[in-house]
Design a protein around this motif. Sequence first.
Motif, PDB file in Angstrom:
ATOM      1  N   UNK A   1       0.699  -1.138   0.066  1.00  0.00           N
ATOM      2  CA  UNK A   1      -0.016   0.001   0.024  1.00  0.00           C
ATOM      3  C   UNK A   1       0.742   0.992   0.012  1.00  0.00           C
ATOM      4  N   UNK A   2       0.208   2.405   0.659  1.00  0.00           N
ATOM      5  CA  UNK A   2       0.957   3.793   0.651  1.00  0.00           C
ATOM      6  C   UNK A   2       0.617   4.393  -0.901  1.00  0.00           C
ATOM      7  N   UNK A   3       0.105   5.678  -0.651  1.00  0.00           N
ATOM      8  CA  UNK A   3      -0.443   6.407  -1.729  1.00  0.00           C
ATOM      9  C   UNK A   3       0.394   6.421  -3.061  1.00  0.00           C
ATOM     10  N   UNK A   4       1.645   6.415  -3.014  1.00  0.00           N
ATOM     11  CA  UNK A   4       2.321   6.605  -4.091  1.00  0.00           C
ATOM     12  C   UNK A   4       2.630   5.181  -4.805  1.00  0.00           C
ATOM     13  N   UNK A   5       2.868   4.175  -3.945  1.00  0.00           N
ATOM     14  CA  UNK A   5       2.612   2.854  -4.564  1.00  0.00           C
ATOM     15  C   UNK A   5       1.228   2.569  -5.357  1.00  0.00           C
ATOM     16  N   UNK A   6       0.391   2.831  -4.441  1.00  0.00           N
ATOM     17  CA  UNK A   6      -0.991   2.560  -4.917  1.00  0.00           C
ATOM     18  C   UNK A   6      -1.221   3.166  -6.460  1.00  0.00           C
TER      19      UNK A   6
ATOM     20  N   UNK B   1      10.307   4.495   6.385  1.00  0.00           N
ATOM     21  CA  UNK B   1      11.147   5.222   5.389  1.00  0.00           C
ATOM     22  C   UNK B   1      10.704   5.942   4.645  1.00  0.00           C
ATOM     23  N   UNK B   2       9.341   6.231   4.246  1.00  0.00           N
ATOM     24  CA  UNK B   2       8.716   7.525   3.612  1.00  0.00           C
ATOM     25  C   UNK B   2       9.182   8.764   4.234  1.00  0.00           C
TER      26      UNK B   2
ATOM     27  N   UNK C   1       0.505  13.887  -0.621  1.00  0.00           N
ATOM     28  CA  UNK C   1       1.214  14.646   0.578  1.00  0.00           C
ATOM     29  C   UNK C   1       1.683  13.820   1.945  1.00  0.00           C
ATOM     30  N   UNK C   2       1.834  12.316   1.488  1.00  0.00           N
ATOM     31  CA  UNK C   2       2.519  11.505   2.571  1.00  0.00           C
ATOM     32  C   UNK C   2       3.878  11.391   2.779  1.00  0.00           C
ATOM     33  N   UNK C   3       4.606  12.401   2.005  1.00  0.00           N
ATOM     34  CA  UNK C   3       5.888  12.548   2.181  1.00  0.00           C
ATOM     35  C   UNK C   3       6.302  14.086   2.388  1.00  0.00           C
ATOM     36  N   UNK C   4       7.764  14.494   2.810  1.00  0.00           N
ATOM     37  CA  UNK C   4       8.145  15.787   3.517  1.00  0.00           C
ATOM     38  C   UNK C   4       7.910  16.611   2.337  1.00  0.00           C
ATOM     39  N   UNK C   5       7.548  18.192   2.913  1.00  0.00           N
ATOM     40  CA  UNK C   5       7.664  19.285   2.045  1.00  0.00           C
ATOM     41  C   UNK C   5       8.957  19.264   0.959  1.00  0.00           C
TER      42      UNK C   5
ATOM     43  N   UNK D   1      -0.777  16.966  -8.372  1.00  0.00           N
ATOM     44  CA  UNK D   1      -0.971  16.894  -6.760  1.00  0.00           C
ATOM     45  C   UNK D   1      -2.260  16.414  -6.635  1.00  0.00           C
ATOM     46  N   UNK D   2      -1.969  15.172  -5.794  1.00  0.00           N
ATOM     47  CA  UNK D   2      -3.240  14.784  -4.991  1.00  0.00           C
ATOM     48  C   UNK D   2      -2.963  15.317  -3.614  1.00  0.00           C
ATOM     49  N   UNK D   3      -3.705  16.457  -3.321  1.00  0.00           N
ATOM     50  CA  UNK D   3      -3.491  17.239  -2.169  1.00  0.00           C
ATOM     51  C   UNK D   3      -3.866  16.439  -0.968  1.00  0.00           C
ATOM     52  N   UNK D   4      -3.507  15.224  -0.583  1.00  0.00           N
ATOM     53  CA  UNK D   4      -3.883  14.341   0.460  1.00  0.00           C
ATOM     54  C   UNK D   4      -2.877  13.611   1.014  1.00  0.00           C
TER      55      UNK D   4
END
Length: 279
Positions: free
Chosen positions: A41-46, A115-116, A136-140, A155-158
């Motif tokens: 999972x994870x939004x990026x991998x998904x 690790x994210x 937005x599950x990673x750093x600025x 950008x999926x602002x989530x």
Amino acid sequence: MTAAPKLTVVGAINVDLTARVERAPGPGETVADGELQRGPGGKGANQAVAAARLGADVRLIGAVGDDPDGHGIRQQLRGLGIDASGVQTSTEATGTALIVVDASGENSIVVCAGANADIDADGLDIAQGAAVLMQLEVSDAVVDAASRAAGFFALNAAPARPLPRGVLDRCDLVIVNETEYAQLPEVHDAPLLCVTLGAEGARLYRHGTLVAEAPGVATTVRNTVGAGDAFCAALVCGLLRGDDETGALARACAVGAAAVADDASQPALEPLDTYGVTR
């Protein structure tokens, strides 16, 4: 035949530990009927997996740990034909999401970033001018660096949070749900803004003016965790390959409906053209 769009996805990569229950516990309560599922999972991998299954040529950038979960995820990505050479290896453990899904498909999630949170923003290895989709599950710092390298930036602002300075100016497309739309008034005038409405479908705005809308697609809800990610992947892939905005939005709604009918955070999807558009 439409050429496969090329897409770089930047974002979180997790292991999802999902407990399916009849109803979620309240504060201080224990429920004992859980069925445990474990998967990627994870939004990026998904989003990367969804885009690949929809037919895109996908590169994923993020980070996993040097642990069995990280090694397993790399193997899974390779098996799907996703270029994971940009996935960094961290000394932190692979990210984990603890998910409770009730009988109606609603969920609650606790994310342990691992690790994210350790992605090196200076080493993203994004091809200059690439089409990039991220969340937005990673750093600025990672969000900022990806937005600067992208030629097309979606950008999926989530999950919703204030955007790093200058990032919104570099967005070609912003995707939010109704809650995020209310929380982020600064995105309302984006060059292209998609607002998802759950079962009611989605709307597309250009600088605040409605330019397209699509109804929801009736389905049986099993799990809403990966539905938004599948929708984002479908919309971006459709726009990148030149679909008209109404058609791209309608296909994305159909893909999202297919995703909620699947138990997995990374649902089994067919090529994008499978999801026909009714005129």
